[in-house]
Design a protein around this motif. Structure first.
Motif, PDB file in Angstrom:
ATOM      1  N   VAL A 188     -11.490 -24.987  56.443  1.00  0.00           N
ATOM      2  CA  VAL A 188     -11.659 -23.792  57.279  1.00  0.00           C
ATOM      3  C   VAL A 188     -12.409 -24.200  58.534  1.00  0.00           C
ATOM      4  CG1 VAL A 188     -12.680 -21.489  57.407  1.00  0.00           C
ATOM      5  CG2 VAL A 188     -11.575 -22.254  55.296  1.00  0.00           C
ATOM      6  N   PHE A 189     -11.818 -23.913  59.692  1.00  0.00           N
ATOM      7  CA  PHE A 189     -12.344 -24.421  60.956  1.00  0.00           C
ATOM      8  C   PHE A 189     -13.513 -23.602  61.502  1.00  0.00           C
ATOM      9  CE2 PHE A 189      -7.806 -25.654  60.962  1.00  0.00           C
ATOM     10  CZ  PHE A 189      -7.960 -27.026  61.044  1.00  0.00           C
ATOM     11  N   ASP A 190     -13.367 -22.304  61.481  1.00  0.00           N
ATOM     12  CA  ASP A 190     -14.298 -21.435  62.199  1.00  0.00           C
ATOM     13  C   ASP A 190     -15.565 -21.189  61.374  1.00  0.00           C
ATOM     14  OD1 ASP A 190     -15.631 -19.411  63.548  1.00  0.00           O
ATOM     15  OD2 ASP A 190     -13.819 -18.244  63.948  1.00  0.00           O
ATOM     16  N   PRO A 191     -16.724 -21.622  61.882  1.00  0.00           N
ATOM     17  CA  PRO A 191     -17.972 -21.391  61.145  1.00  0.00           C
ATOM     18  C   PRO A 191     -18.237 -19.919  60.869  1.00  0.00           C
ATOM     19  CG  PRO A 191     -18.337 -22.927  62.960  1.00  0.00           C
ATOM     20  CD  PRO A 191     -16.952 -22.382  63.119  1.00  0.00           C
ATOM     21  N   HIS A 192     -17.738 -19.030  61.744  1.00  0.00           N
ATOM     22  CA  HIS A 192     -17.945 -17.600  61.514  1.00  0.00           C
ATOM     23  C   HIS A 192     -17.141 -17.105  60.310  1.00  0.00           C
ATOM     24  CE1 HIS A 192     -20.417 -17.049  65.037  1.00  0.00           C
ATOM     25  NE2 HIS A 192     -19.551 -17.771  65.718  1.00  0.00           N
ATOM     26  N   ASN A 193     -15.955 -17.673  60.115  1.00  0.00           N
ATOM     27  CA  ASN A 193     -15.188 -17.336  58.912  1.00  0.00           C
ATOM     28  C   ASN A 193     -15.921 -17.816  57.660  1.00  0.00           C
ATOM     29  OD1 ASN A 193     -13.004 -15.960  60.015  1.00  0.00           O
ATOM     30  ND2 ASN A 193     -11.829 -17.822  60.357  1.00  0.00           N
ATOM     31  N   THR A 236     -11.278 -32.207  54.411  1.00  0.00           N
ATOM     32  CA  THR A 236     -10.589 -33.497  54.386  1.00  0.00           C
ATOM     33  C   THR A 236     -10.044 -33.884  55.764  1.00  0.00           C
ATOM     34  OG1 THR A 236      -8.486 -32.444  53.795  1.00  0.00           O
ATOM     35  CG2 THR A 236      -9.903 -33.196  51.974  1.00  0.00           C
ATOM     36  N   ARG A 237      -9.927 -32.882  56.658  1.00  0.00           N
ATOM     37  CA  ARG A 237      -9.329 -33.162  57.969  1.00  0.00           C
ATOM     38  C   ARG A 237     -10.241 -32.815  59.130  1.00  0.00           C
ATOM     39  NH1 ARG A 237      -4.615 -29.447  57.283  1.00  0.00           N
ATOM     40  NH2 ARG A 237      -4.865 -29.386  59.517  1.00  0.00           N
ATOM     41  N   ILE A 238     -11.367 -32.214  58.847  1.00  0.00           N
ATOM     42  CA  ILE A 238     -12.292 -31.847  59.914  1.00  0.00           C
ATOM     43  C   ILE A 238     -13.683 -32.338  59.539  1.00  0.00           C
ATOM     44  CG2 ILE A 238     -10.993 -29.816  60.658  1.00  0.00           C
ATOM     45  CD1 ILE A 238     -12.828 -28.083  59.020  1.00  0.00           C
ATOM     46  N   PRO A 239     -14.524 -32.620  60.544  1.00  0.00           N
ATOM     47  CA  PRO A 239     -15.875 -33.066  60.204  1.00  0.00           C
ATOM     48  C   PRO A 239     -16.665 -31.964  59.506  1.00  0.00           C
ATOM     49  CG  PRO A 239     -15.531 -33.006  62.601  1.00  0.00           C
ATOM     50  CD  PRO A 239     -14.271 -32.523  61.946  1.00  0.00           C
ATOM     51  N   PRO A 240     -17.609 -32.345  58.642  1.00  0.00           N
ATOM     52  CA  PRO A 240     -18.420 -31.313  57.976  1.00  0.00           C
ATOM     53  C   PRO A 240     -19.126 -30.433  58.995  1.00  0.00           C
ATOM     54  CG  PRO A 240     -18.794 -33.477  57.006  1.00  0.00           C
ATOM     55  CD  PRO A 240     -17.952 -33.684  58.226  1.00  0.00           C
ATOM     56  N   HIS A 241     -19.211 -29.154  58.686  1.00  0.00           N
ATOM     57  CA  HIS A 241     -19.874 -28.220  59.591  1.00  0.00           C
ATOM     58  C   HIS A 241     -21.373 -28.465  59.578  1.00  0.00           C
ATOM     59  CE1 HIS A 241     -16.282 -25.868  60.354  1.00  0.00           C
ATOM     60  NE2 HIS A 241     -16.013 -25.948  59.074  1.00  0.00           N
ATOM     61  N   LYS A 242     -21.945 -28.507  60.769  1.00  0.00           N
ATOM     62  CA  LYS A 242     -23.380 -28.736  60.856  1.00  0.00           C
ATOM     63  C   LYS A 242     -24.175 -27.438  60.747  1.00  0.00           C
ATOM     64  CE  LYS A 242     -23.412 -33.103  63.324  1.00  0.00           C
ATOM     65  NZ  LYS A 242     -22.385 -33.628  62.574  1.00  0.00           N
ATOM     66  N   LYS A 243     -23.548 -26.330  61.069  1.00  0.00           N
ATOM     67  CA  LYS A 243     -24.268 -25.060  60.966  1.00  0.00           C
ATOM     68  C   LYS A 243     -23.272 -23.929  60.765  1.00  0.00           C
ATOM     69  CE  LYS A 243     -25.501 -22.485  65.026  1.00  0.00           C
ATOM     70  NZ  LYS A 243     -26.184 -22.312  66.245  1.00  0.00           N
ATOM     71  N   TRP A 244     -23.738 -22.910  60.112  1.00  0.00           N
ATOM     72  CA  TRP A 244     -22.901 -21.747  59.885  1.00  0.00           C
ATOM     73  C   TRP A 244     -23.244 -20.694  60.927  1.00  0.00           C
ATOM     74  CZ3 TRP A 244     -20.239 -24.321  56.606  1.00  0.00           C
ATOM     75  CH2 TRP A 244     -20.851 -25.119  55.650  1.00  0.00           C
ATOM     76  N   GLY A 245     -22.352 -19.751  61.139  1.00  0.00           N
ATOM     77  CA  GLY A 245     -22.628 -18.677  62.087  1.00  0.00           C
ATOM     78  C   GLY A 245     -23.633 -17.694  61.497  1.00  0.00           C
ATOM     79  N   SER A 246     -24.867 -17.781  61.936  1.00  0.00           N
ATOM     80  CA  SER A 246     -25.937 -17.004  61.309  1.00  0.00           C
ATOM     81  C   SER A 246     -25.721 -15.501  61.432  1.00  0.00           C
ATOM     82  CB  SER A 246     -27.291 -17.379  61.921  1.00  0.00           C
ATOM     83  OG  SER A 246     -27.273 -17.164  63.318  1.00  0.00           O
ATOM     84  N   GLU A 291      -7.300 -21.461  58.677  1.00  0.00           N
ATOM     85  CA  GLU A 291      -6.769 -20.363  59.472  1.00  0.00           C
ATOM     86  C   GLU A 291      -5.327 -20.583  59.920  1.00  0.00           C
ATOM     87  OE1 GLU A 291     -11.239 -20.632  60.174  1.00  0.00           O
ATOM     88  OE2 GLU A 291      -9.577 -22.019  59.899  1.00  0.00           O
ATOM     89  N   ALA A 292      -4.926 -21.832  60.139  1.00  0.00           N
ATOM     90  CA  ALA A 292      -3.597 -22.102  60.693  1.00  0.00           C
ATOM     91  C   ALA A 292      -2.536 -22.328  59.633  1.00  0.00           C
ATOM     92  CB  ALA A 292      -3.665 -23.320  61.624  1.00  0.00           C
TER      93      ALA A 292
END
Length: 197
Positions: free
Chosen positions: A27-32, A53-63, A123-124
């Protein structure tokens, strides 16, 4: 800590469902992601699995979206599909993906009272074919509109509230003796966190 705060923590932990989880694949969007976290917390899901597996780990979530839900969840991150699903299989009897396929069944046909992991894709493209191979089945959320899919966070919320409905009717949220060891450990962790913050 005030007695009201302590009572709130105990009440929330009492309703935690340690045999229901969500998996998010790429899942790309941190807000999702944050919105999913908020839904998990709302229905008592404690564990959340984030598979990238295809995107870097998220560093922060949408607070703003999560309303600080992340701090109350146990979040596991994986970069390998096999590792993620081997871990899930140790705890959950069934794994279902949200995937449009000829053999998909309606969400409302699933038994969500059993130990179950629910997988949501990005999302895609949705859930990947590789991940679907690890699942026990696919489900879809019935829709009658022109658009054939829901936003991932909305789909997750709808699904979790169906699980909530089934489990509430089964009395799971009212059984204080379910998962006593896990609840005790979580209470100790939260009290420690609350003192630090």
């Amino acid at each position: 800590m005030t007695p009201e705060r302590m009572a709130r923590i105990k009440s929330v932990i009492k309703h935690r469902q340690f045999d229901l989880t969500v998996v998010m694949e790429n899942v790309f969007d941190p807000h999702n992601i944050s919105a999913v976290m908020r839904s998990c917390d709302a229905v008592g899901v404690q564990e959340l699995y984030v598979l990238n597996t295809r995107i870097p780990p998220h560093k922060k979530w949408g607070s703003k979206s999560s309303a600080s839900a992340a701090q109350w969840l146990t979040i596991y991150t994986f970069t390998d599909v096999a590792d993620c699903f081997a871990t899930l299989r140790k705890k959950y009897q069934k794994i279902y993906t949200t995937h449009l396929a000829s053999e998909s069944v309606s969400l409302y046909e699933l038994d969500l009272t059993q130990p179950v992991a629910l997988v949501f894709g990005n999302e895609a493209e949705g859930v990947s074919a590789e991940v679907c191979r690890y699942a026990d089945g696919n489900f879809l959320i019935p829709q009658v509109g022109m658009v054939k899919s829901l936003n991932i966070s909305v789909a997750c919320a709808v699904t979790l509230y169906e699980a909530f409905r089934q489990r509430w009717q089964a009395g799971y949220y009212q059984q204080a003796d379910r998962f006593q060891a896990e609840k005790h450990a979580l209470e100790k962790l939260w009290l420690r966190q609350d003192e630090i913050s």
